[in-house]
Design a protein around this motif. Sequence first.
Motif, short mmCIF file in Angstrom:
data_model
loop_
_atom_site.label_atom_id
_atom_site.label_comp_id
_atom_site.label_asym_id
_atom_site.label_seq_id
_atom_site.Cartn_x
_atom_site.Cartn_y
_atom_site.Cartn_z
N PRO A 243 -11.14 9.41 -20.62
CA PRO A 243 -10.92 10.80 -21.00
C PRO A 243 -10.54 11.69 -19.82
N ALA A 244 -11.15 11.47 -18.66
CA ALA A 244 -10.84 12.29 -17.48
C ALA A 244 -9.40 12.09 -17.04
N ILE A 245 -8.93 10.84 -17.06
CA ILE A 245 -7.54 10.56 -16.68
C ILE A 245 -6.59 11.27 -17.63
N LEU A 246 -6.87 11.15 -18.93
CA LEU A 246 -6.00 11.76 -19.93
C LEU A 246 -5.98 13.28 -19.77
N LYS A 247 -7.12 13.87 -19.51
CA LYS A 247 -7.18 15.32 -19.34
C LYS A 247 -6.40 15.77 -18.12
N ASN A 248 -6.49 15.02 -17.02
CA ASN A 248 -5.75 15.37 -15.81
C ASN A 248 -4.24 15.34 -16.05
N VAL A 249 -3.77 14.30 -16.74
CA VAL A 249 -2.34 14.19 -17.02
C VAL A 249 -1.88 15.32 -17.92
N LEU A 250 -2.61 15.57 -19.00
CA LEU A 250 -2.21 16.59 -19.98
C LEU A 250 -2.28 17.99 -19.40
N SER A 251 -3.23 18.25 -18.51
CA SER A 251 -3.37 19.59 -17.94
C SER A 251 -2.18 19.95 -17.07
N GLN A 252 -1.49 18.95 -16.52
CA GLN A 252 -0.29 19.22 -15.74
C GLN A 252 0.91 19.52 -16.63
N VAL A 253 0.98 18.86 -17.77
CA VAL A 253 2.12 19.07 -18.68
C VAL A 253 1.91 20.32 -19.53
N PHE A 254 0.66 20.57 -19.93
CA PHE A 254 0.35 21.72 -20.79
C PHE A 254 -0.69 22.61 -20.09
N PRO A 255 -0.32 23.27 -18.98
CA PRO A 255 -1.29 24.02 -18.18
C PRO A 255 -1.89 25.22 -18.90
N LYS A 256 -1.22 25.74 -19.91
CA LYS A 256 -1.72 26.92 -20.61
C LYS A 256 -2.56 26.57 -21.84
#
Length: 284
Positions: A243-256
């Motif tokens: 889950p942490a890896i997925l959150k890190n990746v997604l937070s860069q693509v969808f920062p808002k």
Amino acid sequence: MLLNYSDFHKMSDYELIDSGSGQKLERFGPFVLIRPCAQALWKPALAQSEWEKASATFKRLPKAQWSHNLDIPTNWNIEHKNLTFSIERTDFGHIGLFPEHSLLWDWIGGQIEGEESFSLLNLFGYSGATSLFAAKCGAKVCHLDASKKIVEKAKENAALNEMQDYPIRWIVDDALKFLKREQRRENSYDGIILDPPSFGRGAKGEVFKFEDDLAQLLELVSSVLSTNAKFVLMTCHTLGVTPAILKNVLSQVFPKSQIEVGELALKSKHHDLPKGIYAKCVFR
């Protein structure tokens, strides 16, 4: 006690009965199946004699095959979450339904509820369960999978639920190619669901590998979100992706977006069974 097929109408739905020793024991309607499950490292809670009552067992070694304790059909129908699905024992152990995806349906319905017009894209949509649920909730759905056979299965499930006339587009295509065309056409969606495989092939043999293609996939997903997009929902079953890896990746693509990640786990009376992870990216 196992039921005869003639008793099917008396009993339906899905149940995780037990798991352990690298296997899972599940009921699909009247039939109980044993299939491999690498995550089940613990010992089963039920006695071996209970497992031996299963209708059929699938094993991958020494070769992939089913063995039967009962004479059961290749296909049958079950009801799950107020929808009907065709179950089929395939040569590679799948049966046409991933019950863990329905753990997210209530959340999906809550996102769609109250929206006058909601366009939803379901990538890697498999046999249509989530697409049908979303359409029932009022969404206009575009369902995509690279396998023509699987999309035909999804259409079959739509017919079982008398949903042939619901606003669902059935697309057989490679996800990356489709997203690029949608970007050029300036088509957009209010919500996007994706369940990318660890490894897969597109409609014309294109290779998809999760670690190599995830970044491009998510950037393309971002490019076809509408200006009023509400969410992106992603599920993942690739070993090693947390889950942490997925959150890190997604937070860069969808920062808002507001991002929630967690584990998908099927419940039983004995052991909860992890079946992947999810990430919810909410924009409004």
